[in-house]
Structures are given as C-alpha cells and as structure tokens.
Design an enzyme around this catalytic site. Structure first.
Site, PDB file in Angstrom:
ATOM      1  N   ILE A 178       0.840  -1.208   0.000  1.00 24.58           N
ATOM      2  CA  ILE A 178       0.000   0.000   0.000  1.00 24.58           C
ATOM      3  C   ILE A 178       0.873   1.255   0.000  1.00 24.58           C
ATOM      4  CG2 ILE A 178      -1.564   1.331   1.481  1.00 24.58           C
ATOM      5  CD1 ILE A 178      -2.853  -1.415   2.260  1.00 24.58           C
ATOM      6  N   ASN A 180       0.245  -7.597  10.411  1.00 27.87           N
ATOM      7  CA  ASN A 180      -0.624  -8.419  11.257  1.00 27.87           C
ATOM      8  C   ASN A 180       0.183  -9.627  11.744  1.00 27.87           C
ATOM      9  OD1 ASN A 180      -2.695  -9.843  12.427  1.00 27.87           O
ATOM     10  ND2 ASN A 180      -4.152  -9.464  10.757  1.00 27.87           N
ATOM     11  N   THR A 240      -1.314  -7.346  -1.363  1.00 27.56           N
ATOM     12  CA  THR A 240       0.039  -6.755  -1.244  1.00 27.56           C
ATOM     13  C   THR A 240       1.023  -7.903  -0.962  1.00 27.56           C
ATOM     14  OG1 THR A 240      -0.177  -6.526   1.150  1.00 27.56           O
ATOM     15  CG2 THR A 240      -0.931  -4.657  -0.190  1.00 27.56           C
ATOM     16  N   SER A 266      -6.976  -0.492   9.777  1.00 28.09           N
ATOM     17  CA  SER A 266      -7.427  -1.779   9.220  1.00 28.09           C
ATOM     18  C   SER A 266      -8.854  -2.045   9.662  1.00 28.09           C
ATOM     19  CB  SER A 266      -6.540  -2.907   9.734  1.00 28.09           C
ATOM     20  OG  SER A 266      -7.162  -4.158   9.519  1.00 28.09           O
ATOM     21  N   LYS A 267      -9.596  -2.739   8.800  1.00 26.97           N
ATOM     22  CA  LYS A 267     -10.970  -3.097   9.168  1.00 26.97           C
ATOM     23  C   LYS A 267     -11.021  -3.984  10.411  1.00 26.97           C
ATOM     24  CE  LYS A 267     -11.652  -7.576   7.416  1.00 26.97           C
ATOM     25  NZ  LYS A 267     -10.671  -8.445   7.967  1.00 26.97           N
ATOM     26  N   ASN A 306       1.916   4.343   7.805  1.00 29.04           N
ATOM     27  CA  ASN A 306       1.422   3.170   7.088  1.00 29.04           C
ATOM     28  C   ASN A 306       2.069   1.861   7.507  1.00 29.04           C
ATOM     29  OD1 ASN A 306       0.488   1.595   4.560  1.00 29.04           O
ATOM     30  ND2 ASN A 306       2.711   1.645   4.324  1.00 29.04           N
ATOM     31  N   LYS A 362      -4.389  -1.054  15.728  1.00 27.52           N
ATOM     32  CA  LYS A 362      -5.198  -0.499  14.627  1.00 27.52           C
ATOM     33  C   LYS A 362      -6.372   0.311  15.180  1.00 27.52           C
ATOM     34  CE  LYS A 362      -2.670  -1.619  11.351  1.00 27.52           C
ATOM     35  NZ  LYS A 362      -2.026  -0.539  10.602  1.00 27.52           N
ATOM     36  N   VAL A 383      -6.474  -6.269   0.787  1.00 26.03           N
ATOM     37  CA  VAL A 383      -5.694  -5.647  -0.295  1.00 26.03           C
ATOM     38  C   VAL A 383      -4.546  -6.583  -0.664  1.00 26.03           C
ATOM     39  CG1 VAL A 383      -4.530  -3.543  -1.060  1.00 26.03           C
ATOM     40  CG2 VAL A 383      -6.161  -3.433   0.842  1.00 26.03           C
ATOM     41  N   TYR A 443      -2.130  -6.546  17.179  1.00 27.46           N
ATOM     42  CA  TYR A 443      -2.327  -5.789  15.933  1.00 27.46           C
ATOM     43  C   TYR A 443      -3.633  -5.006  15.978  1.00 27.46           C
ATOM     44  CZ  TYR A 443      -3.117  -5.236  10.837  1.00 27.46           C
ATOM     45  OH  TYR A 443      -3.379  -4.757   9.567  1.00 27.46           O
TER      46      TYR A 443
HETATM   47  P1  NAP Z   1       3.508  -4.818   3.057  1.00 28.25           P
HETATM   48  O1  NAP Z   1       3.115  -5.430   1.779  1.00 28.25           O
HETATM   49  O2  NAP Z   1       4.310  -5.633   4.023  1.00 28.25           O
HETATM   50  O3  NAP Z   1       4.281  -3.455   2.805  1.00 28.25           O
HETATM   51  C1  NAP Z   1       4.699  -2.700   3.905  1.00 28.25           C
HETATM   52  C2  NAP Z   1       6.084  -2.145   3.720  1.00 28.25           C
HETATM   53  O4  NAP Z   1       6.457  -1.497   4.962  1.00 28.25           O
HETATM   54  C3  NAP Z   1       7.156  -3.225   3.480  1.00 28.25           C
HETATM   55  O5  NAP Z   1       8.113  -2.757   2.577  1.00 28.25           O
HETATM   56  C4  NAP Z   1       7.765  -3.424   4.878  1.00 28.25           C
HETATM   57  O6  NAP Z   1       9.088  -3.915   4.841  1.00 28.25           O
HETATM   58  C5  NAP Z   1       7.707  -2.007   5.422  1.00 28.25           C
HETATM   59  N1  NAP Z   1       7.700  -1.932   6.881  1.00 28.25           N
HETATM   60  C6  NAP Z   1       7.096  -2.757   7.773  1.00 28.25           C
HETATM   61  N2  NAP Z   1       7.312  -2.329   9.036  1.00 28.25           N
HETATM   62  C7  NAP Z   1       8.077  -1.212   8.942  1.00 28.25           C
HETATM   63  C8  NAP Z   1       8.595  -0.300   9.882  1.00 28.25           C
HETATM   64  N3  NAP Z   1       8.409  -0.444  11.198  1.00 28.25           N
HETATM   65  N4  NAP Z   1       9.300   0.762   9.426  1.00 28.25           N
HETATM   66  C9  NAP Z   1       9.502   0.951   8.105  1.00 28.25           C
HETATM   67  N5  NAP Z   1       9.027   0.115   7.165  1.00 28.25           N
HETATM   68  C10 NAP Z   1       8.316  -0.947   7.566  1.00 28.25           C
HETATM   69  O7  NAP Z   1       2.192  -4.329   3.888  1.00 28.25           O
HETATM   70  P2  NAP Z   1       0.778  -3.779   3.352  1.00 28.25           P
HETATM   71  O8  NAP Z   1      -0.146  -4.922   3.180  1.00 28.25           O
HETATM   72  O9  NAP Z   1       0.987  -2.820   2.254  1.00 28.25           O
HETATM   73  O10 NAP Z   1       0.284  -3.011   4.668  1.00 28.25           O
HETATM   74  C11 NAP Z   1       0.459  -1.618   4.833  1.00 28.25           C
HETATM   75  C12 NAP Z   1      -0.490  -1.121   5.921  1.00 28.25           C
HETATM   76  O11 NAP Z   1      -1.835  -1.434   5.567  1.00 28.25           O
HETATM   77  C13 NAP Z   1      -0.249  -1.777   7.297  1.00 28.25           C
HETATM   78  O12 NAP Z   1      -0.423  -0.804   8.312  1.00 28.25           O
HETATM   79  C14 NAP Z   1      -1.358  -2.805   7.387  1.00 28.25           C
HETATM   80  O13 NAP Z   1      -1.733  -3.058   8.708  1.00 28.25           O
HETATM   81  C15 NAP Z   1      -2.476  -2.093   6.629  1.00 28.25           C
HETATM   82  N6  NAP Z   1      -3.506  -3.002   6.113  1.00 28.25           N
HETATM   83  C16 NAP Z   1      -3.249  -3.853   5.082  1.00 28.25           C
HETATM   84  C17 NAP Z   1      -4.260  -4.702   4.630  1.00 28.25           C
HETATM   85  C18 NAP Z   1      -4.054  -5.654   3.478  1.00 28.25           C
HETATM   86  O14 NAP Z   1      -5.015  -6.354   3.140  1.00 28.25           O
HETATM   87  N7  NAP Z   1      -2.902  -5.727   2.878  1.00 28.25           N
HETATM   88  C19 NAP Z   1      -5.524  -4.673   5.246  1.00 28.25           C
HETATM   89  C20 NAP Z   1      -5.738  -3.790   6.294  1.00 28.25           C
HETATM   90  C21 NAP Z   1      -4.722  -2.950   6.713  1.00 28.25           C
HETATM   91  P3  NAP Z   1       9.314  -5.503   5.065  1.00 28.25           P
HETATM   92  O15 NAP Z   1       8.619  -6.220   3.949  1.00 28.25           O
HETATM   93  O16 NAP Z   1      10.788  -5.658   5.052  1.00 28.25           O
HETATM   94  O17 NAP Z   1       8.700  -5.825   6.410  1.00 28.25           O
END
Ligand code: NAP
Length: 256
Positions: free
Chosen positions: A19, A92, A187, A139-140, A88, A156, A185, A152
């Site tokens: 994201i 989880n 990702t 997050s939902k 961001n 959130k 999402v 988590y």
């Molecule tokens: P992602 O695919 O893991 O991407 C997140 C990025 O942030 C990765 O590059 C990760 O690096 C980096 N990261 C993680 N922790 C960090 C930290 N403390 N400092 C700096 N960088 C950090 O995650 P995403 O799915 O995009 O999620 C992003 C946000 O959306 C999160 O807050 C998550 O809770 C929220 N969210 C996502 C979903 C979903 O369905 N994907 C649903 C609800 C909420 P590494 O890969 O090296 O860890």
C-alpha cells in the site's frame, strides 16, 4: 482535478512496497516528492529510479522515537519542508489472547502503534508551517475483529482513536488528520499470509467471494487514490474521518 501536490514533500512509513509503495508511486505521478522510511532496498531503488531521483528512501525499519526523529531530520536536510505524513508501516503478527503472551502482546502493540505517534510528533513543527495533512492507515480488523491477533487489532483501533484525537488537537493549525481503512488488499504482506494456507488459490477465491463490489481484492492503488486525495488541497474541509476503501466489505449486508 488538480491536486496541487507538485513539489510537496510527503513522509511515508513503509512506503517502498504494498500500500505504501502505491502511495509513493501515485505521489510521484502527481509531481510530489515521497520520502519513504522502509528497509526494502530493491523496491525502494526502483521507486527512486521511477521518480528520476525526485524521491528519497530512508532505508530503516522504524521502531524507536530516535528512528522517527532521524527520518524527519534527513527529510528536512534534503528538502527543507514536510507537507504531509502517511503513517502506514505495520504487519498483522497474530498475537492472540489465548495463545499469545503478555510480552508478545506488548511488543506487537508497540511495533504497530508507537511509530505512528513518533512520526507525527517529530514532523509536527514542520506540518504547522505548511498546514500539512496526516493520513493514518488503519485496518478493518479494528472495527470487525479478526480473532487471534490482539496486539495488531489494539494498535489499529488506537490509530483510529488517535486520528480523531489529533484532528481535534491540531484544529488551530489547520492540520487535517484522517484515517484510511483497508480490508483485503493484495500486497506482498497479504500474499505471504495467503501462502500459509494449504491451498492458497482456494482460500483467495473464498475471500474474493465475500467482497461485495466486484468479488475481488482492493488494489493498493485504490487505497493510494484516497490517501493522496486526503493529502491534497482538494480535501481542505475533511478532518477526523475514518474512510473505508474496501468494496463494501465492512458495512454492506451479509446476504449480498
Ligand atoms: P507490506 O506489503 O508488508 O508493505 C509494507 C512495507 O512497509 C514493506 O516494505 C515493509 O518492509 C515495510 N515496513 C514494515 N514495518 C516497517 C517499519 N516499522 N518501518 C519501516 N518500514 C516498515 O504491507 P501492506 O499490506 O501494504 O500493509 C500496509 C499497511 O496497511 C499496514 O499498516 C497494514 O496493517 C495495513 N492493512 C493492510 C491490509 C491488506 O489487506 N494488505 C488490510 C488492512 C490494513 P518488510 O517487507 O521488510 O517488512
């Protein structure tokens, strides 16, 4: 619609992939300058190349107040301003009530929540100068629960509470604070999770069937559109809001 984001400097945690990566890319497309704090070096390099150098990666995993303070300092040394922040980064991590431990719970909350405060705190003096905006990605699960992930979900939920709290506190400075709430999402993080199931394809198809609009996952770019709009001067009277970008997953009738 002109989002008036040209040359605006936006600090994003976890902005190299998923994201956050989509938000960084959309900001680049709008002529803004994303400064992303993220240890993922390969994806970060690709984004900086895509921006033809008009972007900066701070390749650290943010955890402590000092990490956030240093990121703000680096951003200011390079660009001299901050026009917005996107909190961001998070994951989880499945620390539940029954099978977790108090120590693991505390660590999970700290890891997912505290840096949202740290970054906002240290960026605030600059946001006051620019009347910048803050977007918190929540997050939902904060609304619906999920089971098995107390740390988590606590983080959130707190992010949603802080969105209203900061929106109230920062009214005198015209700093707007909003939250964007994704549900499902696709990702890199989500892909890793799906791959923990014996039949990932089957699991993915089951989840898609539960998403009312289009029977599909939300795309990272769809979260980015809302986030970038909220950062822009086109959203000047929106503050303290929790905006769901989830294809109706959280609120629509279960029979649909
Ligand atoms: P992602 O695919 O893991 O991407 C997140 C990025 O942030 C990765 O590059 C990760 O690096 C980096 N990261 C993680 N922790 C960090 C930290 N403390 N400092 C700096 N960088 C950090 O995650 P995403 O799915 O995009 O999620 C992003 C946000 O959306 C999160 O807050 C998550 O809770 C929220 N969210 C996502 C979903 C979903 O369905 N994907 C649903 C609800 C909420 P590494 O890969 O090296 O860890």
């Amino acid at each position: 619609m002109d989002l008036q984001l040209k040359d605006k400097v936006i600090l994003i945690s976890g902005g190299a992939k998923g994201i956050g990566g989509a938000i960084s890319k959309m900001l680049i497309d709008e002529g803004a300058i994303p400064v992303f704090i993220d240890p993922s070096e390969e994806e970060g390099r690709e984004l900086v190349d895509y921006a033809k150098g008009k972007a900066l990666q701070i390749p650290v995993r943010m955890f402590t107040p000092e990490d956030a303070q240093a990121a703000v300092k680096i951003c200011l040394e390079k660009y001299g301003r901050i026009d917005g922040i996107v909190n961001n980064a998070g994951a989880n991590d499945g620390v539940g009530l029954e099978h977790g431990t108090p120590e693991a719970f505390a660590k999970s909350v700290t890891k997912n929540l505290n840096h949202y405060y740290y970054l906002a705190h240290y960026a605030l003096p600059e946001l006051k100068k620019t009347q910048g905006a803050i977007v918190n990605i929540s997050s939902k699960t904060a609304i619906t629960g999920q089971g098995g992930t107390s740390g988590y979900v606590a983080a959130k939920g707190a992010q949603l509470a802080l969105t209203r709290e900061w929106a109230a506190e920062l009214l005198p400075y015209q700093i707007r604070v909003n939250a964007v709430i994704p549900a499902e999402v696709y990702t890199p993080l989500y892909k890793n999770w799906i791959n923990t199931f014996p039949d990932p394809e089957k699991k993915l198809a089951e989840i898609n069937q539960k998403i009312p609009l289009g029977r599909r996952m939300t795309q990272p770019e769809e979260i980015a559109s809302m986030t970038v709009f909220l950062l822009s001067k086109q959203a000047t009277h929106i503050t303290g809001q929790h905006l769901f970008v989830d294809g109706g997953y959280t609120h629509l009738d279960r029979t649909l």
